[in-house]
Design an enzyme around this catalytic site. Structure first.
Site, short mmCIF file in Angstrom:
data_model
loop_
_atom_site.label_atom_id
_atom_site.label_comp_id
_atom_site.label_asym_id
_atom_site.label_seq_id
_atom_site.Cartn_x
_atom_site.Cartn_y
_atom_site.Cartn_z
N ASN A 187 47.38 175.76 54.63
CA ASN A 187 46.61 177.11 54.74
C ASN A 187 45.28 176.90 54.12
O ASN A 187 44.32 177.97 54.67
CB ASN A 187 47.50 178.11 54.13
N CYS A 216 44.53 182.33 57.97
CA CYS A 216 44.98 181.14 57.84
C CYS A 216 46.49 181.07 58.12
O CYS A 216 47.25 180.02 58.88
CB CYS A 216 45.50 180.77 56.25
N SER A 256 29.20 184.37 36.17
CA SER A 256 29.10 182.81 36.16
C SER A 256 28.04 182.16 36.02
O SER A 256 27.66 181.16 35.59
CB SER A 256 30.06 182.36 37.14
N HIS A 259 51.78 177.07 55.32
CA HIS A 259 52.28 178.20 55.89
C HIS A 259 53.30 177.61 57.10
O HIS A 259 52.85 176.95 58.16
CB HIS A 259 51.29 179.07 56.49
#
Length: 361
Positions: A336, A158, A41, A251
């Site tokens: 999350n 998370c 990139s 979550h």
């Protein structure tokens, strides 16, 4: 602040990197001056590097489209332009450990979303409302790294955000045995339904490494500093199953708890809604005003209705009731990729800035 701190985002083209950029777009303390990613990139405009892989529901911020992506491996070049970095790089665990330490050794603080350093003995793993005192271990880490201002701090997984804050609010009643099942969104795997069509109308009863993290990471958060390391707590014992469900963000956890001390449902709810931490006292920019909300309806919390509570930085709890085998059971919900990922790391950075761990170079 008189002048915004200059920030770099490592792994800026990935899903968590994108979330960092979205959160930082109009931040009162921070200005993104560097986006860094893999060599493939590097050299491209950010918009071109991401292409069709922008995964946020909001458009790509105009301010970042023309930024030229730097090679994340050009550590000195990136570090020379920033006061600190957020790390969301997608590499092997050993590669992440090495590159985050390399940035720290350039005297550049690293606030990481990655799991690689969560068990490094002198790296604080922090939910700022629960264990900000663990940031004190940074002084030991600097001695090991040979730095004056460079260090690494991480946020936890998370999956634990929907129940660890709840258990922490109840710590005076001494929860000692906890059974958790988490129902985890696909964005936790960096996916959308577009690039993971097999998740539509499906459940996958396995998420690699997640159950171990869900059982052990809360104990490190509840641990204490001893010498130059963080020693995990030994209680409560937690056992967990983690299931991937067809939800984009959010979550959910179904939790059973045993307490050493007898307590009423009313007192448990009172502890939740009154719970505050230092981020609330310091009025940090990303801190939720209400950290935990309790919902009285039988059918709440729901992802569609509650995942964005407090801009995705709050925790929603419902269905607290007595249990026939355990003392109580409840349902928890957290976002999350906000509270659980980029937002949680951003809140750590704000706390570290407020306490002068992160300053202008």
């Amino acid at each position: 602040m008189d002048k915004k701190l200059k920030v770099g985002v490592l792994g800026a083209t990935g899903m968590v990197g994108q979330r960092f950029l979205s959160l930082l777009e109009n931040h009162p303390w921070y200005e993104v001056v560097v986006v860094a990613a893999s060599p493939s990139s590097a050299g491209k405009r950010y918009e071109d590097a991401v292409g069709s892989r922008w995964k946020m529901t909001t458009p790509m911020p105009e301010a970042y489209k023309d930024l030229i992506v730097m090679n994340v491996n050009d550590v000195d070049a990136v570090a020379s332009k920033v006061d600190f970095v957020f790390s969301a790089v997608d590499m092997t665990k050993e590669e992440i450990k090495a590159i985050e330490e390399a940035y720290a050794k350039t005297e550049t603080p690293v606030v990481s979303n990655n799991s690689a350093h969560r068990w490094t003995k002198d790296v604080p793993m922090v939910v700022p409302e629960i264990n900000p005192e663990h940031f004190a271990i940074i002084e030991s880490q600097k001695k090991r790294l040979g730095t004056k201002r460079g260090f690494i701090a991480v946020k936890p997984n998370c999956s634990i955000q929907s129940y660890a804050p709840v258990l922490n609010a109840w710590k005076e009643y001494e929860p000692y045995e906890v059974v958790v099942t988490t129902y985890q969104a696909i964005s936790g795997a960096g996916k959308t339904f577009k690039d993971w069509p097999e998740m539509v109308e499906n459940i996958i009863p396995f998420i690699g490494g997640e159950e171990e993290k869900s059982e052990k990471e809360p104990l490190r958060i509840w641990g204490h500093i001893e010498g130059d390391e963080i020693v995990p707590a030994t209680s409560p014992k937690i056992t967990c199953q983690c299931v991937r469900v067809p939800v984009l963000n959010g979550h959910t956890a179904a939790v059973f708890v045993k307490f050493k001390n007898k307590v009423s449902k009313e007192d448990l709810i009172k502890k939740l809604v009154e719970y505050k931490g230092e981020p609330q006292e310091l009025n940090l920019p990303s801190a939720p005003k209400q950290f935990i909300q309790y919902l009285t309806e039988d059918n709440r919390p729901q992802v569609n209705l509650d995942v964005n509570f407090e801009n995705g930085m709050g925790v929603s709890v419902g269905r607290l009731r007595e249990d026939s085998m355990y003392d109580y059971k409840f349902i928890g919900l957290s976002h999350n990729t906000l509270r659980g990922a980029a937002g949680g790391a951003l809140l750590c950075a704000e706390y570290l800035t407020a306490k002068n761990f992160i300053t202008a170079k």
